[in-house]
Motif scaffolding. Structure first.
Motif: not given
Length: 364
Positions: A177-187, A215-218
């Motif tokens: 929710s707090g990282r909208a627009g950032e590429a995140l790595s999911f394991v 506004r949150i990241g989803v």
């Protein structure tokens, strides 16, 4: 009254705890206190205790201060002329004549007590109500969502997000929710093996429990009762305290991340509010019940603690920066330098206050 009273309650509790931190640690360090004020401006009512401290409630309820022996005004600046005029007894109690570690401890105590208040509130909440959690399982993936594009599938189990271990579905939501627009790595765990995918949360406007548009990241995944197996965790006193510390640390990290993203232009400025927005939230929280109001106290207390630790005079963090420099240099920072930095910091604080007031009234 449904807004003003809850607002004053929330702000008074947070300010009182902050200033009490300064007061208690200062007194423990042998520093004399001239005044303890909730609010600024003219005194409305008060009394003087046996040690000579004036406890008072002042007219402008947007903060407070502790005035130590040797201070000038409410910003804990040294008064050179006043220090020269102090008696020998008063000099032993003067804040600015204390060892640097005592001054630093006294200043840091304010934000630290704010964090302690947040820990205490959540610890009590967890011990009384427990916590509802769900397994970090994917029940559904929204079409054309970041999760779908990354190849996340129903039945996957989150193991970690951006290197952070995941235990519940709520852990995933808090990070994303707090990282909208950032590429995140999911394991993810799928069919007994682990796979790694990358997804970029997209910003989405939602309404929180108090009716605020945020506004949150989803990434577009949904949990359900069958896979999530929601349950209530009960806590004993020690476990509740540990959970309160963990929750407070999570709030600190998320707030720090938000401020960083705000500076970089990745967050909506309308997410930032001032007294008017806080008052509105306090009124809505009070309508939902006292428990909601106390939770708002905890969140605001953590926020006040973080903001006060920013290295900007006249905030506590600015004073701590000067003390750190003094400890390294083995001598006080030159008064001329302190004055220039202090004026610049004060201007920054005033600009920030003007910005959040504009947001409250006209900007958003």
């Amino acid at each position: 009254m449904g807004t003003i009273v809850p607002f004053l309650f929330v702000l008074t509790v947070v300010v009182f705890v902050h200033e009490m931190g300064h007061y208690l640690v200062g007194r423990w360090c042998g520093i004399g206190v001239r005044a303890f004020s909730i609010g600024f401006g003219p005194e409305l009512l008060g009394f003087t205790d046996r040690s000579g401290t004036r406890w008072k409630l002042s007219a402008i309820p947007l903060g407070g201060y502790v005035k130590f022996v040797g201070d000038v005004g409410a910003t804990s600046k040294p008064d050179a002329d006043a220090l020269d005029d102090l008696s020998e007894t008063e000099r032993r109690e003067a804040f600015h004549l204390q060892p640097v570690w005592k001054r630093a401890a006294t200043v840091f105590a304010g934000p630290f007590f704010n964090f302690l208040l947040t820990v205490a509130v959540f610890a009590v909440m967890f011990s009384v109500f427990g916590r509802f959690v769900a397994e970090p399982m994917v029940a559904e993936v929204r079409p054309d969502s970041p999760a779908a594009e990354a190849g996340i599938q129903p039945g996957d189990r989150f193991v970690s997000v951006d290197g952070v271990p995941i235990e519940t579905f709520g852990d995933v939501q808090r990070i994303v929710s707090g990282r909208a627009g950032e590429a995140l790595s999911f394991v993810l765990e799928r069919d007994g093996r682990q796979i790694t995918v990358t997804a970029t949360p997209e910003p989405t406007e939602v309404e929180d429990a108090l009716g605020n548009k945020i506004r949150i990241g989803v990434i577009g995944v949904v949990n359900n009762e069958a896979l999530g197996q929601p349950r209530r965790i009960e806590y004993g006193p020690i476990e509740a305290l540990a959970a309160g510390v963990e929750e407070t640390w999570s709030i600190i990290l998320r707030t720090g991340s938000f401020l960083k993203r705000l500076v970089l232009g990745r967050e909506d400025r309308c997410q930032l509010g001032g007294p008017v927005k806080i008052a509105d939230m306090a009124g809505k929280a009070a309508d939902l019940g006292f428990v909601w109001l106390i939770q708002l106290v905890a969140l605001l207390s953590a926020g006040i603690g973080i903001l006060n630790l920013l290295p900007i005079p006249p905030l506590d963090g600015g004073h701590l920066l000067f003390y750190a420099m003094e400890a390294v240099l083995r001598r006080p920072v030159p008064e001329q330098v302190m004055e220039v930095v202090y004026r610049a910091g004060m201007l920054m604080v005033l600009v920030f206050m003007g910005f959040v007031f504009w947001n409250d009234l006209f900007g958003c």
